[in-house]
Structure formats: structure tokens, C-alpha cells
Enzyme design. Structure first.
Site, PDB file in Angstrom:
ATOM      1  N   SER A 109      23.023  -5.433   8.442  1.00  0.00           N
ATOM      2  CA  SER A 109      22.268  -6.569   8.954  1.00  0.00           C
ATOM      3  C   SER A 109      21.090  -6.886   8.048  1.00  0.00           C
ATOM      4  O   SER A 109      21.060  -7.906   7.375  1.00  0.00           O
ATOM      5  CB  SER A 109      21.782  -6.272  10.382  1.00  0.00           C
ATOM      6  OG  SER A 109      20.907  -7.287  10.843  1.00  0.00           O
ATOM      7  N   HIS A 154      24.345 -13.614   9.916  1.00  0.00           N
ATOM      8  CA  HIS A 154      23.468 -14.456   9.095  1.00  0.00           C
ATOM      9  C   HIS A 154      24.151 -14.905   7.806  1.00  0.00           C
ATOM     10  O   HIS A 154      23.607 -15.743   7.083  1.00  0.00           O
ATOM     11  CB  HIS A 154      22.142 -13.728   8.792  1.00  0.00           C
ATOM     12  CG  HIS A 154      22.254 -12.565   7.881  1.00  0.00           C
ATOM     13  ND1 HIS A 154      22.289 -11.253   8.323  1.00  0.00           N
ATOM     14  CD2 HIS A 154      22.323 -12.484   6.528  1.00  0.00           C
ATOM     15  CE1 HIS A 154      22.359 -10.436   7.292  1.00  0.00           C
ATOM     16  NE2 HIS A 154      22.381 -11.153   6.189  1.00  0.00           N
ATOM     17  N   GLY A 204      22.362  -9.007  -1.346  1.00  0.00           N
ATOM     18  CA  GLY A 204      23.729  -8.991  -1.858  1.00  0.00           C
ATOM     19  C   GLY A 204      24.608  -7.999  -1.129  1.00  0.00           C
ATOM     20  O   GLY A 204      25.819  -8.017  -1.252  1.00  0.00           O
ATOM     21  N   SER A 207      24.568  -7.623   2.358  1.00  0.00           N
ATOM     22  CA  SER A 207      24.713  -8.008   3.764  1.00  0.00           C
ATOM     23  C   SER A 207      26.157  -8.082   4.239  1.00  0.00           C
ATOM     24  O   SER A 207      27.033  -8.554   3.523  1.00  0.00           O
ATOM     25  CB  SER A 207      24.056  -9.366   4.034  1.00  0.00           C
ATOM     26  OG  SER A 207      22.709  -9.231   4.327  1.00  0.00           O
ATOM     27  N   ASP A 213      23.840 -10.033  15.168  1.00  0.00           N
ATOM     28  CA  ASP A 213      24.045 -10.328  13.751  1.00  0.00           C
ATOM     29  C   ASP A 213      25.471  -9.990  13.372  1.00  0.00           C
ATOM     30  O   ASP A 213      25.731  -9.034  12.645  1.00  0.00           O
ATOM     31  CB  ASP A 213      23.046  -9.562  12.886  1.00  0.00           C
ATOM     32  CG  ASP A 213      22.979 -10.133  11.459  1.00  0.00           C
ATOM     33  OD1 ASP A 213      22.304  -9.527  10.606  1.00  0.00           O
ATOM     34  OD2 ASP A 213      23.622 -11.171  11.216  1.00  0.00           O
TER      35      ASP A 213
END
Length: 449
Positions: free
Chosen positions: A358, A236, A341, A343, A263
């Protein structure tokens, strides 16, 4: 892990006292052999000591002593080695394995009371439960394939409770959904939860990087593909092609990504950047030695550009979770906190890479739940090599060409035989294959003949 402290001396004494015969593995010798688990513990205890910073983080976040943290790391490494062997030993009656308690004692569940002596002889605590892991996996698969709007936002096989747990904000709607899916309602436990899973777009698991004009995510793990350096991260995060580093210097471009459904993503770096097999932990680093999957209950830590380094435990493997953007499957659910922040950042257990951040719910002030995309699936999907041991790019290990009769997205029954890479394998647990589950990679599913 070479230990000189009193706690590990106690572990060694426990190993010596716990030596018991191994059942159904080989003819007994006159001297009783150590259990499978005790042997694995002894091997793990002989490995290099973990960084003191890692022990300190486990002590802080899990509320345990330093001695317990050191013993825990030994026991968790041993459990990861023993679990595939016990799974094979128990066959259809296997109902899962996990670690529990301050020092991660190994527990193995079975549906067959007659298997209790074999579990005990292997060195684990035995639990007799009504449902096999295969039955629980089948019930979860029903929920995975159910159609329509989902009133459940996360569902997973919970080994300690011997059930499939589905989290929801509306129990009545969720029950109707479970019934319509065809899943055995006796196996599914609904829990009303206030969690609000979301894709954490501004997330980091190691060093920060920026996408396009300013979206920030985190490096997961360094990789190589041929002579190209790069890293894996969350899918993502791939909202634009070009990527810059935490210093805003051009870093590279996304080469592949998948979200939702999966993801994950990977970035190819330009020649100014060199891949290092480490994870950032405050002002120091933790070396990456491999990517052995940690068993349920193991400690795991996350590195992110917003909240830094935090630890928790692996709660469930093979979880499906629904974000606003759609459902992501085969992620791992943890008790580690995260915030926007973080991810894409690294999840690591001991020195073993586990996955990339994720999404999740909660925060690092009050606590939360975070899901990670397993790293081995990313490596297999894109043909990447994990960089290890804190050095530069490693040479990908030589391996036989795949070939053979094995294929992804195929249902295999227990006892089925396939060929792969010039070798023959027998299926030891029925499953539907997928990329990353090639026979040599999953000894819990395939036995080489």
C-alpha cells in the site's frame, strides 16, 4: 519442511524434550501428550523445504543464520495454527500472541495469572499483562472513528507493549486528539516519529505493469474469477482503466478498486495472459500455496518492480494509516522497506500470500516501514480465487451458499450464535463483522457448533 541439517535436528530434539501435558483440552492419557505448539511444529517440519532463495533472503535481511531462518519458518507456521486455539482457550483474558527472537519463539499474553499454566502447557511462553486484546481493540476503534483533522498518521495495537501506539509529529496535539476521541489514554502510547507515509504510486510487488500512458505499479497475486484470469493490486494504482504488462503489451482492465478507506483493486486479464501462482524473486520465483495470515513477529518478504525482493517482520495487524489522500484502515504494518514503483506488489510469508503493498516511509538504503492491504479481504470483496502452487488457474473450491443470519457490519457479542452456509457458529470474541470475516474464514472469532 523435511530437514536434515543439524539445526533442525536440534529443533526435533527440543520438541521431544518440550512435550508437556495439554491443559483443559481432553482427559489426560497415561503418557503425557505433546503440547499444541509442539504438535504444530512437527507438522510444519514435515512440509516440503522452502526454496533456498527464501532462506537466503531471510538470512540477509533479518541478520540471522540459515539454520535460524529454517527453524523460524517452522515455528511461524506452527504459531499461525496454534494462535486461534489459544485465543479460544483464554477467552476474555486473551491479550495477543506473537513470535520473537531469531527463531520466532511463541509468546502468548493474558490478563489472568491463573491462565499461565494453560499457556505453558500449550507450549508457549506466558506473559501477564494489564490489558486484554479486546480492550486494546476498543481503544483503537475509538481512534478509528474520531472526527476532525488527525495529528496522528498511524495507529495500531502493539501486542508486545500491550498498548495502542499512535505515531505523530506533534505530541501535544496528538494527546488532545486522543482525549477527544474517548479512547482510554492509559491504553494509548504516543510516539513522535519522522515517518512520512505516502501512497507509493510507482510500486510493484511482483512483475511491473503500467496504467494508462505510463504510471507503473506491481502485480500483487494472480487470481481467477470464473474462467477469467487476472491479478490483485493496490487501489491507488487504479488511476486509469487500461493496463499493460511489463513488456507494454495490453494486459487487461481494472474491474474494481477502493482507495482511500481501503487500498485494493483487481484487474481482469485478456486471453493472452495466464495466471501463475508464483511471486517473482530476482531471477527465480517463490510458489504461493495459500493465504494463511501470519502472526505478529513473523518474517515477511515483499517483491517490487523498483527495489526487488526485501524482507522484514510483521509488526502489527489491523493498522490504520493516514496518507495525503486519506486514511486506509485494516492494513498490516511491517519493517520491510519499499520505494516508489513498488506499489501493489506481493507480500508473502513463507509460501502464504499476505497482501499487496500500500504505502510507507523510508527507503531500501536506510530502511523503512511499509503497510500492506491483506489479500484475503480483496478475495472476499470481489469473489476472487487465489491461484496457487505455481500452476495456471485453479478451480475455485466448492462451498455452501452463504445464506443464514450472519451479516457484515454487525456488532456481535461473545456467545452470540449465527448461521452461515448451512452451519451454526458461536461468537468467541466480540467484534463488528465485515466482508471477509465470514464465520468459516475466521476461526479466531467464530466456533462452528
Amino acid at each position: 519442511m523435511l530437514r536434515s541439517n543439524a539445526a533442525l535436528a536440534g529443533v526435533a530434539l527440543t520438541l521431544a524434550l518440550a512435550a508437556i501435558p495439554t491443559v483443559a483440552l481432553a482427559a489426560r492419557s497415561a503418557a503425557q501428550p505433546e503440547s499444541l505448539y509442539a504438535q504444530a511444529q512437527a507438522r510444519a517440519a514435515a512440509d516440503p523445504e522452502p526454496p533456498a532463495s527464501l532462506v537466503d533472503s531471510l538470512t540477509r535481511d533479518l541478520g540471522i543464520t540459515g539454520e535460524q531462518a529454517s527453524a523460524r519458518l517452522v515455528n511461524e507456521a506452527a504459531a499461525a495454527t496454534v494462535e486461534p486455539q489459544v485465543r479460544t482457550l483464554l477467552g476474555d483474558s486473551f491479550a495477543g500472541a506473537w513470535v520473537t527472537g531469531a527463531t520466532s519463539a511463541l509468546v502468548v499474553a493474558t490478563t489472568d495469572p491463573a491462565q499461565v499454566p494453560a499457556i505453558t502447557a500449550a507450549g508457549a511462553e506466558a506473559r501477564v499483562v494489564p490489558h486484554s486484546l479486546a480492550a486494546l481493540d476498543a481503544a483503537k476503534a475509538r481512534l478509528d472513528s474520531a472526527k476532525g483533522a488527525r495529528p496522528i498518521f498511524a495507529w495500531f495495537v502493539d501486542l508486545p507493549s500491550n498498548s495502542v501506539v499512535a505515531l505523530t509529529r506533534d505530541a501535544a496535539k496528538a494527546q488532545r486528539y486522543v482525549d477527544a476521541s474517548g479512547a482510554d489514554r492509559a491504553l494509548v502510547r504516543l510516539l513522535v516519529s519522522t515517518e512520512r507515509p505516502r501512497a507509493l504510486y510507482d510500486i510493484r510487488g511482483g512483475d511491473a505493469y503500467y496504467i494508462g500512458s505510463g504510471t507503473r505499479c506491481s502485480v500483487g497475486f494472480s487470481i481467477t474469477r470464473g474462467t477469467t484470469n487476472g491479478f490483485v493490486s493496490a487501489g491507488h494504482c487504479a488511476v486509469s482503466s487500461n493496463v499493460s504488462g511489463s513488456n507494454r503489451v495490453a494486459l487487461g482492465t481494472f474491474q474494481g478498486s477502493s482507495f482511500p478507506g481501503n487500498d485494493y483493486s483487481w484487474v481482469a486479464a485478456n486471453s493472452q495472459w495466464i495466471a501463475r501462482g508464483v511471486v517473482v524473486q530476482g531471477g527465480s520465483t517463490v510458489p504461493v500455496a495459500g493465504s494463511t495470515v501470519a502472526v505478529v513477529g513473523s518474517s515477511v518478504c515483499r517483491s517490487g518492480s523498483t527495489t526487488g525482493w526485501h524482507c522484514g517482520t510483521v509488526q502489527q495487524l489491523n493498522t490504520s494509516v493516514t496518507y495525503q489522500e486519506g486514511t486506509v484502515s485494516e492494513v498490516t504494518r511491517t519493517s520491510v522497506c519499499a520505494e516508489p514503483g513498488d506499489s501493489g506488489g506481493s507480500f508473502i510469508s513463507g509460501s502464504q500470500a499476505q497482501g499487496v503493498t500500500s504505502g510507507g516511509s523510508g527507503n531500501c538504503s536506510s530502511g523503512g516501514t511499509t503497510y500492506f492491504q491483506p489479500v484475503n479481504e480483496i478475495l472476499q470483496t470481489y469473489g476472487l480465487t487465489l491461484v496457487t502452487n505455481g500452476g495456471g488457474p485453479t478451480t475455485p473450491p466448492s462451498s455452501p451458499p452463504p445464506g443464514g443470519t450472519w451479516a457484515a457490519n454487525t456488532a456481535y457479542a461473545t456467545g452470540a450464535q449465527v448461521t452461515y452456509g448451512g452451519a451454526t457458529y458461536r461468537c468467541i470474541q466480540g467484534h463488528t463483522s465485515q466482508v471477509g470475516w465470514e464465520p468459516p474464514n475466521v476461526p479466531a472469532l467464530w466456533q462452528r457448533l
